[in-house]
Motif scaffolding. Structure first.
Motif, mmCIF file in Angstrom:
data_model
loop_
_atom_site.group_PDB
_atom_site.id
_atom_site.type_symbol
_atom_site.label_atom_id
_atom_site.label_comp_id
_atom_site.label_asym_id
_atom_site.label_seq_id
_atom_site.Cartn_x
_atom_site.Cartn_y
_atom_site.Cartn_z
ATOM 1 N N ALA A 13 6.602 2.926 -10.921
ATOM 2 C CA ALA A 13 7.147 3.298 -9.611
ATOM 3 C C ALA A 13 6.507 2.501 -8.482
ATOM 4 O O ALA A 13 7.116 2.332 -7.422
ATOM 5 C CB ALA A 13 6.945 4.795 -9.368
ATOM 6 N N LEU A 14 5.285 2.013 -8.722
ATOM 7 C CA LEU A 14 4.530 1.274 -7.702
ATOM 8 C C LEU A 14 4.139 -0.095 -8.250
ATOM 9 O O LEU A 14 2.950 -0.367 -8.509
ATOM 10 C CB LEU A 14 3.275 2.059 -7.309
ATOM 11 N N PRO A 15 5.095 -1.000 -8.441
ATOM 12 C CA PRO A 15 4.786 -2.296 -9.054
ATOM 13 C C PRO A 15 3.827 -3.159 -8.240
ATOM 14 O O PRO A 15 3.194 -4.060 -8.788
ATOM 15 C CB PRO A 15 6.163 -2.958 -9.188
ATOM 16 N N ASP A 16 3.717 -2.898 -6.946
ATOM 17 C CA ASP A 16 2.841 -3.686 -6.093
ATOM 18 C C ASP A 16 1.458 -3.060 -5.920
ATOM 19 O O ASP A 16 0.640 -3.551 -5.133
ATOM 20 C CB ASP A 16 3.487 -3.887 -4.717
ATOM 21 N N THR A 17 1.217 -1.972 -6.639
ATOM 22 C CA THR A 17 -0.068 -1.268 -6.574
ATOM 23 C C THR A 17 -0.789 -1.430 -7.908
ATOM 24 O O THR A 17 -0.161 -1.482 -8.961
ATOM 25 C CB THR A 17 0.150 0.227 -6.278
ATOM 26 N N ALA B 175 5.641 11.889 -4.792
ATOM 27 C CA ALA B 175 4.811 11.790 -3.591
ATOM 28 C C ALA B 175 4.294 10.373 -3.374
ATOM 29 O O ALA B 175 4.262 9.869 -2.247
ATOM 30 C CB ALA B 175 3.640 12.768 -3.683
ATOM 31 N N LEU B 176 3.917 9.697 -4.452
ATOM 32 C CA LEU B 176 3.389 8.343 -4.326
ATOM 33 C C LEU B 176 4.495 7.325 -4.083
ATOM 34 O O LEU B 176 4.310 6.366 -3.328
ATOM 35 C CB LEU B 176 2.583 7.981 -5.579
ATOM 36 N N ASP C 55 4.982 1.697 0.211
ATOM 37 C CA ASP C 55 4.663 0.594 1.108
ATOM 38 C C ASP C 55 3.231 0.672 1.621
ATOM 39 O O ASP C 55 2.603 -0.356 1.896
ATOM 40 C CB ASP C 55 5.644 0.568 2.286
ATOM 41 N N ARG C 56 2.686 1.891 1.713
ATOM 42 C CA ARG C 56 1.315 2.062 2.201
ATOM 43 C C ARG C 56 0.279 1.762 1.105
ATOM 44 O O ARG C 56 -0.905 1.619 1.398
ATOM 45 C CB ARG C 56 1.103 3.500 2.701
ATOM 46 N N GLY D 55 0.736 9.304 3.525
ATOM 47 C CA GLY D 55 1.005 7.925 3.883
ATOM 48 C C GLY D 55 -0.029 7.331 4.818
ATOM 49 O O GLY D 55 -0.493 6.197 4.621
ATOM 50 N N ASP D 56 -0.410 8.076 5.834
ATOM 51 C CA ASP D 56 -1.385 7.569 6.791
ATOM 52 C C ASP D 56 -2.758 7.387 6.146
ATOM 53 O O ASP D 56 -3.472 6.421 6.430
ATOM 54 C CB ASP D 56 -1.490 8.505 7.991
#
Length: 236
Positions: free
Chosen positions: A142-146, A87-88, A93-94, A66-67
């Motif tokens: 899983a990551l619609p904003d990515t 994991a992703l 959010d990151r 995350g970091d």
């Protein structure tokens, strides 16, 4: 550019070293940085402990997944296929608003199947998902904003970062994804690695063919001798 590489295996190390050589600021993500640095045995592929390797690469910073993702302007995921979505998703959010390059193959190791394919190290893995879905698509859902780009997956990562190792660089790299600007960013990175023939296969759905190519890639590798660098060229 500050680039995050998620993972510490051999493929990730190839990108870390090459990016550092090209002058990028590199931050590396792992599940547990202290545990990763404490390991004293080679990994399952025979790579030396990461702590030993990173000592020879000053300036490389180790963070949690995350970091590292939060710090990177562009993110390269070397997380193994079976664990990648979970994991992703945990660090979604990151990763929001960022370009994420995924090169994992959704291998299922030691499958119990009727007609196994024997290899020098055991039974050839199967794919899950396969045919009607792909890991690349699962990650994008899983990551619609990515902005997910499937890339690098049809080559060993040591060749991805050094295409001139094969035929003077005259072979083809494939990418796929639903976001044109993200694919442009990945194309620029590949050109900095030395690629001149980059073929955009279209939307992320094309990740299915790229991932399933892994079986042909393995067969070619066995035929040439394991460890022999090679590439494929689309003639047009």
């Amino acid at each position: 550019m500050k680039i995050a590489v998620l993972g510490t295996g051999g493929g990730a190390r190839a990108h870390i070293a090459r990016l550092h050589e090209l002058g990028h600021e590199v931050v590396v993500g792992t599940r547990d940085p202290q545990a990763t640095l404490a390991r004293t045995e080679p990994d399952m592929m025979g790579n030396p402990p990461f702590g030993q390797w990173v000592a020879d690469h000053p300036g490389v910073e180790l963070r949690t997944f995350g970091d590292a993702a939060a710090e990177g302007e562009l993110v390269i995921s070397g997380i193994d296929g079976i664990n990648a979505v979970a994991a992703l998703t945990a660090i979604a959010d990151r990763l929001a608003g960022k370009t994420l390059v995924d090169y994992a193959v959704p291998f299922v190791y030691n499958p119990d199947i009727e007609h196994p394919w024997p290899t020098p190290w055991g039974v050839m893995p199967t794919f899950d998902p396969c045919d009607s879905d792909s890991l690349g698509e699962q990650i994008q859902r899983a990551l619609p904003d990515t902005k997910v780009v499937k890339g690098f997956v049809t080559q060993e990562q040591t060749t991805v970062v050094d295409p001139q190792a094969v035929a003077g660089g005259d072979h083809t790299m494939f990418i796929a994804g639903d976001h044109a600007d993200a694919k442009q960013a990945v194309t620029a990175l590949l050109r900095s690695y030395g690629w001149t023939d980059i073929l955009d296969l279209g939307g992320i759905v094309s990740a299915r063919g790229m991932e399933m190519y892994a079986h042909l890639h393995s067969a070619i590798g066995f035929a040439l001798g394991f460890g022999s660098p090679f590439g494929i060229k689309v003639m047009r």
